[in-house]
Design a protein around this motif. Structure first.
Motif, PDB file in Angstrom:
ATOM      1  N   ASP A  98       0.780  -1.233   0.000  1.00 11.90           N
ATOM      2  CA  ASP A  98       0.000   0.000   0.000  1.00 11.90           C
ATOM      3  C   ASP A  98       0.816   1.288   0.000  1.00 11.90           C
ATOM      4  N   GLY A  99       2.132   1.186  -0.059  1.00 11.64           N
ATOM      5  CA  GLY A  99       2.952   2.406  -0.062  1.00 11.64           C
ATOM      6  C   GLY A  99       2.839   3.195   1.224  1.00 11.64           C
ATOM      7  N   GLY A 100       2.539   2.504   2.322  1.00 11.40           N
ATOM      8  CA  GLY A 100       2.439   3.164   3.625  1.00 11.40           C
ATOM      9  C   GLY A 100       1.084   3.766   3.934  1.00 11.40           C
ATOM     10  N   VAL A 101       0.107   3.545   3.041  1.00 15.94           N
ATOM     11  CA  VAL A 101      -1.201   4.191   3.184  1.00 15.94           C
ATOM     12  C   VAL A 101      -2.305   3.184   2.872  1.00 15.94           C
ATOM     13  N   GLU A 102      -3.223   2.969   3.811  1.00 15.92           N
ATOM     14  CA  GLU A 102      -4.354   2.061   3.563  1.00 15.92           C
ATOM     15  C   GLU A 102      -5.322   2.682   2.553  1.00 15.92           C
ATOM     16  N   CYS A 103      -5.538   3.997   2.712  1.00 12.84           N
ATOM     17  CA  CYS A 103      -6.485   4.707   1.858  1.00 12.84           C
ATOM     18  C   CYS A 103      -6.154   6.187   1.909  1.00 12.84           C
ATOM     19  N   PHE A 104      -6.750   6.943   0.988  1.00 14.85           N
ATOM     20  CA  PHE A 104      -6.556   8.384   1.025  1.00 14.85           C
ATOM     21  C   PHE A 104      -7.704   9.096   0.324  1.00 14.85           C
ATOM     22  N   TRP A 105      -7.873  10.342   0.714  1.00 16.23           N
ATOM     23  CA  TRP A 105      -8.760  11.263   0.014  1.00 16.23           C
ATOM     24  C   TRP A 105      -7.880  12.189  -0.793  1.00 16.23           C
ATOM     25  N   GLU A 106      -8.143  12.268  -2.092  1.00 17.68           N
ATOM     26  CA  GLU A 106      -7.487  13.274  -2.918  1.00 17.68           C
ATOM     27  C   GLU A 106      -8.382  14.509  -2.880  1.00 17.68           C
ATOM     28  N   LEU A 107      -7.785  15.655  -2.605  1.00 14.33           N
ATOM     29  CA  LEU A 107      -8.526  16.897  -2.496  1.00 14.33           C
ATOM     30  C   LEU A 107      -8.557  17.611  -3.841  1.00 14.33           C
ATOM     31  N   GLU A 108      -9.450  18.558  -3.980  1.00 14.23           N
ATOM     32  CA  GLU A 108      -9.591  19.316  -5.227  1.00 14.23           C
ATOM     33  C   GLU A 108      -8.281  19.990  -5.627  1.00 14.23           C
ATOM     34  N   ASP A 109      -7.475  20.412  -4.641  1.00 14.28           N
ATOM     35  CA  ASP A 109      -6.207  21.090  -4.937  1.00 14.28           C
ATOM     36  C   ASP A 109      -5.056  20.126  -5.202  1.00 14.28           C
ATOM     37  N   GLY A 110      -5.344  18.803  -5.223  1.00 16.13           N
ATOM     38  CA  GLY A 110      -4.319  17.801  -5.515  1.00 16.13           C
ATOM     39  C   GLY A 110      -3.623  17.228  -4.290  1.00 16.13           C
ATOM     40  N   GLN A 111      -3.823  17.825  -3.120  1.00 16.49           N
ATOM     41  CA  GLN A 111      -3.223  17.281  -1.902  1.00 16.49           C
ATOM     42  C   GLN A 111      -3.961  16.014  -1.487  1.00 16.49           C
ATOM     43  N   LYS A 112      -3.329  15.252  -0.597  1.00 18.89           N
ATOM     44  CA  LYS A 112      -3.922  14.008  -0.118  1.00 18.89           C
ATOM     45  C   LYS A 112      -3.950  13.970   1.402  1.00 18.89           C
TER      46      LYS A 112
END
Length: 160
Positions: free
Chosen positions: A43-57
């Motif tokens: 998982d690259g150190g991340v189970e899940c993520f939210w991508e935000l409109e500005d591209g941040q996670k």
């Protein structure tokens, strides 16, 4: 809630805890949230993520471990991987199945560092590590109390 009795999912309690954390993370959506991703393994150190409109996670990592030293050791590897794999990560949420004790006591004449103090020191280290890589990452803890609070929301009733 006794986290040691969590129902098995995909043949393990660890998988069940990870999935629960991801389901709760999915419910965090507010304005500015664009896309939710649940990672498989590895998982690259991340189970899940939210991508935000500005591209941040905003990324989540679950640690089904019941002692602070084990949590910190495992989370340290995950955080390092996440910094590399998710360059636009702005928040890193680590979920654990217990609340951090904060006793102030002396053992054999020496002060004992509490789990809370160890955690706070490690968070400061991680956030500074991100700064050295010209990134700004806020590390957030979802402990047992935080998880239970989210599970008690009416929209999450079925997760209990």
């Amino acid at each position: 809630m006794n986290w040691k009795n969590i129902r098995v999912y995909n043949n393990s309690q660890n998988n069940a805890f990870e999935e629960l954390v991801c389901q709760l993370a999915r419910q965090e959506k507010t304005s500015g949230y664009k896309r939710f991703v649940r990672n498989g393994t590895p998982d690259g150190g991340v189970e899940c993520f939210w991508e935000l409109e500005d591209g941040q996670k905003i990324a989540w990592q679950a640690k089904y471990v019941f002692d602070i030293d084990g949590v910190i050791a495992e989370a340290d590897r995950s955080y390092s991987n996440a910094l590399k794999s998710h360059a636009t990560m702005c928040k890193f949420v680590i979920a654990i199945p217990f609340d951090l004790p904060d006793p102030n006591y002396v053992k054999k004449g020496k002060p004992v560092k509490s789990a809370l103090k160890k955690w706070e020191e490690k968070v400061a280290f991680w956030e500074e590590k991100a700064k050295k890589e010209n990134k700004s990452v806020k590390v957030i803890l979802w402990n047992s109390s935080e998880l239970l609070q989210r599970m008690m929301k009416p929209e999450n009733e079925g997760m209990r």
